[in-house]
Design an enzyme around this catalytic site. Structure first.
Site, mmCIF file in Angstrom:
data_model
loop_
_atom_site.group_PDB
_atom_site.id
_atom_site.type_symbol
_atom_site.label_atom_id
_atom_site.label_comp_id
_atom_site.label_asym_id
_atom_site.label_seq_id
_atom_site.Cartn_x
_atom_site.Cartn_y
_atom_site.Cartn_z
ATOM 1 N N LYS A 140 0.445 3.530 2.237
ATOM 2 C CA LYS A 140 0.998 4.375 1.179
ATOM 3 C C LYS A 140 -0.098 5.232 0.553
ATOM 4 O O LYS A 140 -1.199 4.736 0.286
ATOM 5 C CB LYS A 140 1.664 3.490 0.115
ATOM 6 C CG LYS A 140 2.382 4.252 -0.985
ATOM 7 C CD LYS A 140 3.093 3.274 -1.921
ATOM 8 C CE LYS A 140 3.789 3.988 -3.062
ATOM 9 N NZ LYS A 140 4.489 3.026 -3.954
ATOM 10 N N SER A 181 8.966 4.149 -5.416
ATOM 11 C CA SER A 181 8.027 5.184 -5.023
ATOM 12 C C SER A 181 7.536 5.047 -3.582
ATOM 13 O O SER A 181 6.829 5.913 -3.077
ATOM 14 C CB SER A 181 6.823 5.185 -5.966
ATOM 15 O OG SER A 181 6.089 3.979 -5.854
ATOM 16 N N SER A 212 9.376 -0.428 -6.643
ATOM 17 C CA SER A 212 9.036 0.591 -5.651
ATOM 18 C C SER A 212 8.968 0.109 -4.209
ATOM 19 O O SER A 212 8.850 0.923 -3.296
ATOM 20 C CB SER A 212 7.715 1.261 -6.027
ATOM 21 O OG SER A 212 7.869 2.024 -7.196
#
Length: 484
Positions: free
Chosen positions: A72, A148, A172
């Site tokens: 990520k 996210s 997330s």
């Protein structure tokens, strides 16, 4: 999505020498080339470096043996690679060192092939950073994969990779898992610290882990990544055995399970969300589990206000550092409006306000500890509604104008703006934040699909340190064929 082709499937091929790490990396880049134009999940790649690593590294005695992975693009730094956090302020930033979390990923035998998209600083439950554009849900590209860790979820659900790292500061990992049909575990606070220098991660609310297709991949990842680091302020004792071996043993516990259909913030819970839970309840009862409807006695609205106070104060601290490095004050043009509004709210929060907010977290943790004295697990919808459309706006134009001028408003008005700008999106995902604030582990499992074909997850929450219980119940549902 082919769940059989998980990360451990490819590990098996590597061990049997039916495929090489280089071939897997090359195949992953081919899939990225095919799928990413449709999903916009991957924002950076490192093909030549990854292929070199595939040829040169020794993967013997590693758990995953040369499987490619995407990390990520938020707080998971790899030295020499971009680390933008989805932010225009960091669009040209290159990480000077590798985080301990990514070091652990590499030590487990993964080859990092690139990075996945995130909303700016991970503040949203959708993934739509201005500098990268919106990520799209492979199940239906008119919809968001959530956030996210939406880029990570889209990359796995579209099979660019079998597994991707993610992080979860308010849902997330679990929200994208619910929206895309994946397994999403948020471990106990302190279980997988990132470091160095960023151990606190929203005062322990944020934790890094992964999005997977299967429970066994999640179990093996937990074995690979759990750690105790002396410098970390939040520490969880190591699980004494192997989560993966427990999963493979087939031994299962009979839990006392509470379930709740009530939104912690009194928002509407969709019929699909309720059906996802109730069909899971029916399956568990048929399997002999004791299941009872019960909602923890926590004021979810006050708890969310405490969460936003932390968000605001931490955003102020972060952006104050950026301003110092730039040698100038920051303006609304430096960032997206959500970030700007949190920043302006954070500037009004006193040390006493911050301490009181964290105190509410501790009160909620004590309440949940007492709750788990009666019930081993809590079952809820992961999200109250399915994935939103890509072009849906959660703020009106009038609100956006107020957000833009937040620096001119009173402290009370800045606080009200933060609540209002998140109010609709929080209504979609009201169930996940609590475990971040209490520090408990929670997992989203893909058990339901709407009439429109969109995935939907249910969430189990366990006492601190009891990820094994979550993997146990997840394995039962997976084995019984409840995964979509």
């Amino acid at each position: 999505m082919d769940r059989q082709k998980d990360a451990l499937y490819f590990t098996g091929l590597l061990k049997m020498k039916k495929v090489s790490p280089e071939e897997l990396v090359a195949d992953a880049f081919k899939k990225i080339e095919e799928e990413n134009p449709r999903c916009n999940a991957v924002v950076h790649t490192r093909m030549e470096k990854a292929l070199h690593e595939a040829r040169a590294r020794d993967f013997r005695n590693t758990l995953f043996g040369g499987v490619p992975i995407l990390i990520k693009d938020l707080g998971q730094d790899l030295a020499g690679e971009p680390s933008t956090s989805g932010s225009r302020l960091l669009k040209d930033y290159v990480a000077p060192r590798t985080s301990h979390f990514v070091e652990a990923i590499e030590k487990a035998g993964f080859i990092v092939i690139g990075q996945t998209s995130t909303p700016e600083f991970g503040f949203k439950n959708i993934t739509d950073a201005v500098i990268h554009g919106p990520a799209r849900n492979p199940c239906n590209r008119d919809y968001s994969p959530g956030g996210s860790s939406g880029g990570a979820a889209a990359a796995v659900a579209s099979e660019m990779v079998a597994i991707a790292t993610a992080s979860d500061g308010g849902g997330s990992i679990r929200i994208p898992a619910s929206f895309t049909g994946l397994v999403g575990l948020k471990p106990t606070r302190g279980r997988t610290p990132v470091g160095p220098g960023s151990y606190r991660g929203w005062q322990g609310a944020s934790i890094s882990f992964a999005l997977t297709k299967t429970v066994r991949d999640t179990a093996m990842m937990l074995d690979a990544l759990q750690t105790v680091q002396a410098a970390a302020p939040f520490q969880t004792p190591l699980f004494p055995g192997s989560h993966f071996q427990e999963h493979q043993s087939g031994k299962r516990r009979k839990f006392r399970i509470a379930y709740s259909l009530e939104s912690p913030v009194k928002s509407i819970v969709s019929a699909d969300a309720k059906r996802a839970v109730l069909q899971t309840v029916a399956a568990l009862e048929e399997l002999g589990y004791e299941v009872e409807e019960k909602t923890p006695n926590i004021d979810g609205i006050r708890l969310m206000e405490a969460y936003y106070a932390m968000n605001g104060a931490e955003t102020d601290a972060m952006l104050r550092g950026f301003a110092t490095k730039l040698g100038r004050p920051l303006t609304a043009d430096d960032m997206e409006l959500v970030s700007w509004s949190l920043y302006q709210y954070g500037r009004t929060i006193s040390g006493g306000d911050y301490s009181l907010a964290l105190g509410l977290w501790d009160q909620a943790a004590a309440t949940m500890d007492q709750f788990h004295g009666t019930y081993d697990l809590l079952l809820q919808p992961t999200t109250a509604a399915c994935a939103p459309l890509i072009d849906h706006s959660f703020q009106s134009e009038e609100l956006k104008e107020r957000m833009r001028n937040a620096n001119l408003l009173s402290a009370a008005d800045r606080k009200e703006i933060v609540w209002t700008m998140f109010e609709e999106s929080l209504g979609v995902t009201p169930f996940t934040q609590q475990a971040n604030l209490t520090g408990q582990p929670a997992i989203s499992l893909p058990v339901y699909r709407t009439a429109a074909g969109l995935p939907f997850g249910v969430q189990f929450t366990a006492p601190k340190g009891k990820e094994a219980w979550l993997l146990d119940i997840a394995a039962v549902l997976e084995m019984e064929g409840l995964f979509i």
